[in-house]
Design a protein around this motif. Structure first.
Motif, short mmCIF file in Angstrom:
data_model
loop_
_atom_site.label_atom_id
_atom_site.label_comp_id
_atom_site.label_asym_id
_atom_site.label_seq_id
_atom_site.Cartn_x
_atom_site.Cartn_y
_atom_site.Cartn_z
N ARG A 111 0.85 -1.18 0.00
CA ARG A 111 0.00 0.00 0.00
C ARG A 111 0.89 1.23 0.00
O ARG A 111 1.71 1.42 0.90
CB ARG A 111 -0.92 0.02 1.22
N HIS A 112 0.75 2.05 -1.00
CA HIS A 112 1.50 3.30 -1.15
C HIS A 112 0.48 4.42 -1.10
O HIS A 112 -0.38 4.52 -1.96
CB HIS A 112 2.24 3.30 -2.49
N TRP A 113 0.57 5.28 -0.07
CA TRP A 113 -0.50 6.25 0.10
C TRP A 113 -0.01 7.52 0.79
O TRP A 113 1.17 7.64 1.14
CB TRP A 113 -1.65 5.62 0.88
N ARG A 114 -0.91 8.43 0.98
CA ARG A 114 -0.61 9.71 1.62
C ARG A 114 -1.77 10.08 2.54
O ARG A 114 -2.93 9.93 2.17
CB ARG A 114 -0.42 10.81 0.55
N HIS A 115 -1.44 10.54 3.75
CA HIS A 115 -2.44 11.00 4.71
C HIS A 115 -2.56 12.51 4.57
O HIS A 115 -1.55 13.23 4.59
CB HIS A 115 -2.02 10.63 6.13
N ALA A 116 -3.79 13.01 4.44
CA ALA A 116 -4.00 14.44 4.23
C ALA A 116 -3.44 15.29 5.37
O ALA A 116 -3.07 16.45 5.16
CB ALA A 116 -5.50 14.73 4.06
N GLY A 117 -3.35 14.72 6.56
CA GLY A 117 -2.85 15.47 7.71
C GLY A 117 -1.35 15.43 7.86
O GLY A 117 -0.81 15.98 8.83
N LEU A 118 -0.66 14.81 6.90
CA LEU A 118 0.80 14.69 6.97
C LEU A 118 1.43 15.20 5.68
O LEU A 118 1.93 14.43 4.85
CB LEU A 118 1.20 13.23 7.21
N PRO A 119 1.40 16.50 5.46
CA PRO A 119 1.98 17.03 4.22
C PRO A 119 3.47 16.77 4.15
O PRO A 119 4.17 16.75 5.16
CB PRO A 119 1.69 18.54 4.33
N GLY A 120 3.91 16.53 2.93
CA GLY A 120 5.34 16.28 2.73
C GLY A 120 5.75 14.85 2.99
O GLY A 120 6.95 14.56 3.07
N LEU A 121 4.78 13.94 3.11
CA LEU A 121 5.11 12.55 3.43
C LEU A 121 4.28 11.59 2.60
O LEU A 121 3.07 11.73 2.48
CB LEU A 121 4.85 12.27 4.91
N ASP A 122 4.95 10.59 2.01
CA ASP A 122 4.29 9.43 1.42
C ASP A 122 4.62 8.23 2.29
O ASP A 122 5.69 8.17 2.91
CB ASP A 122 4.78 9.18 -0.01
N LEU A 123 3.72 7.26 2.33
CA LEU A 123 3.92 6.05 3.11
C LEU A 123 3.81 4.83 2.22
O LEU A 123 2.92 4.75 1.37
CB LEU A 123 2.89 5.96 4.24
N LEU A 124 4.71 3.90 2.42
CA LEU A 124 4.64 2.60 1.75
C LEU A 124 4.83 1.52 2.80
O LEU A 124 5.79 1.55 3.57
CB LEU A 124 5.74 2.46 0.69
N ARG A 125 3.88 0.60 2.84
CA ARG A 125 4.00 -0.56 3.70
C ARG A 125 3.78 -1.77 2.82
O ARG A 125 2.81 -1.82 2.05
CB ARG A 125 2.95 -0.50 4.82
N ALA A 126 4.70 -2.74 2.87
CA ALA A 126 4.65 -3.79 1.87
C ALA A 126 5.37 -5.05 2.33
O ALA A 126 6.20 -5.02 3.24
CB ALA A 126 5.29 -3.30 0.57
N HIS A 127 5.03 -6.15 1.65
CA HIS A 127 5.78 -7.40 1.73
C HIS A 127 6.03 -7.83 0.29
O HIS A 127 5.09 -8.11 -0.46
CB HIS A 127 4.99 -8.49 2.47
N TYR A 128 7.30 -7.85 -0.10
CA TYR A 128 7.68 -8.24 -1.45
C TYR A 128 8.48 -9.54 -1.40
O TYR A 128 9.27 -9.76 -0.48
CB TYR A 128 8.54 -7.16 -2.11
N VAL A 129 8.25 -10.38 -2.39
CA VAL A 129 8.98 -11.64 -2.50
C VAL A 129 9.77 -11.67 -3.81
O VAL A 129 11.00 -11.82 -3.80
CB VAL A 129 8.01 -12.85 -2.44
N ARG A 130 9.07 -11.53 -4.92
CA ARG A 130 9.74 -11.57 -6.23
C ARG A 130 9.93 -10.19 -6.85
O ARG A 130 10.68 -10.05 -7.81
CB ARG A 130 8.94 -12.46 -7.19
N HIS A 131 9.28 -9.20 -6.29
CA HIS A 131 9.38 -7.86 -6.87
C HIS A 131 10.81 -7.33 -6.75
O HIS A 131 11.45 -7.47 -5.71
CB HIS A 131 8.42 -6.90 -6.16
N THR A 132 11.28 -6.71 -7.81
CA THR A 132 12.60 -6.09 -7.84
C THR A 132 12.46 -4.65 -8.28
O THR A 132 11.85 -4.37 -9.32
CB THR A 132 13.54 -6.83 -8.82
N PHE A 133 12.99 -3.73 -7.50
CA PHE A 133 12.97 -2.33 -7.88
C PHE A 133 14.19 -2.03 -8.75
O PHE A 133 15.32 -2.27 -8.32
CB PHE A 133 13.03 -1.42 -6.64
#
Length: 289
Positions: A13-35
């Motif tokens: 999940r890659h998202w942004r909270h309206a009350g936290l300007p200047g911040l993106d959040l990513l929470r994840a579990h990757y196994v085969r994904h490669t950046f």
């Protein structure tokens, strides 16, 4: 809402909270994904909570396990992939430059442009703070999330912070690379070939390729894909549909955007848009996994 899930157990999940300007959040579990090799406009502060993440940095590869925090400064090219069969799980804060500069100014321990002097550090308490920023944001508690965010950033800066080095006066090669980047930014949707670009700048293709790699840590075509995805993110944030965003930034169609966007951002464009439109507290990814 907006959680990207796959049959192999990966979710993100890659998202942004309206009350936290200047911040993106990513929470994840990757196994085969490669950046693939890419960079960020701002800072990466990531707490690994499970498995092993391998981070490819200029000149080194770091392995980060549970209790580790990964710190990456703006515009540092890097890759990421699983370093163990079970993959890796993490909670990441993507903080913009202004947010980190504000915290650095408040704690008054750094002069100059703040940055991190280490890329991977053992810090279970720091990791817990980062994870709690996510938990508070997901629960819709902006006050707690903002408080924890600033505590986490301050902790990282106090323990692992330093002034980013001032840029030296660029030589001829670096100047050509910077001019090439400016041309590519201006002509993102219709870029010249390497030979055409070199001819416009009065240099040779291989000389320009070497200079660009030396300045930005990746060849021009890789940088261009990363830049297109960054621009597409801004367009999606502004409400532009993915199909329109794809054409505007120079991808041939939406599937072309989907492929590169997912590889670099970690979630597909549709999940990215949905998560950013969802109410805080509407989803708690990973709580039952």
């Amino acid at each position: 809402m907006g959680i990207s899930e796959r049959r192999d157990g990966e979710w993100a999940r890659h998202w942004r909270h309206a009350g936290l300007p200047g911040l993106d959040l990513l929470r994840a579990h990757y196994v085969r994904h490669t950046f693939p090799r890419h960079a960020h406009d701002g800072y990466v502060i990531a707490a690994v909570t499970g498995g092993i993440e391998e981070v490819g940095l200029p000149g080194s590869t770091d392995r980060a396990g549970p209790g580790s925090v990964v710190l990456i400064n703006p515009e540092v090219p890097h890759t990421a992939r699983a370093g163990a069969p079970e993959g890796w799980a993490y909670s990441t804060l993507y903080a913009d430059r202004e947010l980190v500069a504000d915290v650095a100014a408040e704690i008054a321990t750094l002069r100059g442009t703040p940055g991190f002097t280490a890329s991977t550090v053992p810090d279970p308490e720091g990791g817990r703070l980062i994870h709690e920023v996510h938990a508070a944001a997901e629960a819709g508690n902006a006050l707690a999330a903002d408080t924890l965010l600033r505590l986490a950033v301050a902790r990282m800066l106090r323990a692992h912070g330093g002034a980013l080095p001032a840029r030296a006066v660029p030589g001829a090669g670096a100047t050509a690379a910077e001019r090439a980047r400016a041309v590519l930014e201006e002509r993102l949707a219709d870029p010249p070939s390497l030979e055409q670009l070199a001819a416009e700048l009065g240099t040779g293709p291989f000389a320009l390729l070497r200079a660009f790699r030396g300045r930005y840590g990746m060849p021009p075509h890789t940088w261009l894909t990363d830049a297109r995805v960054r621009r597409a993110r801004r367009l999606l944030d502004a409400g532009v549909p993915p199909a329109e965003a794809a054409v505007e930034v120079g991808f041939t169609d939406q599937p072309h955007l989907n492929r590169h966007f997912t590889r670099i951002v970690g979630v597909p464009p549709g999940a990215y848009r949905t998560a950013r439109a969802a109410r805080p507290g509407a989803a708690r990814p990973g709580t039952s996994r």
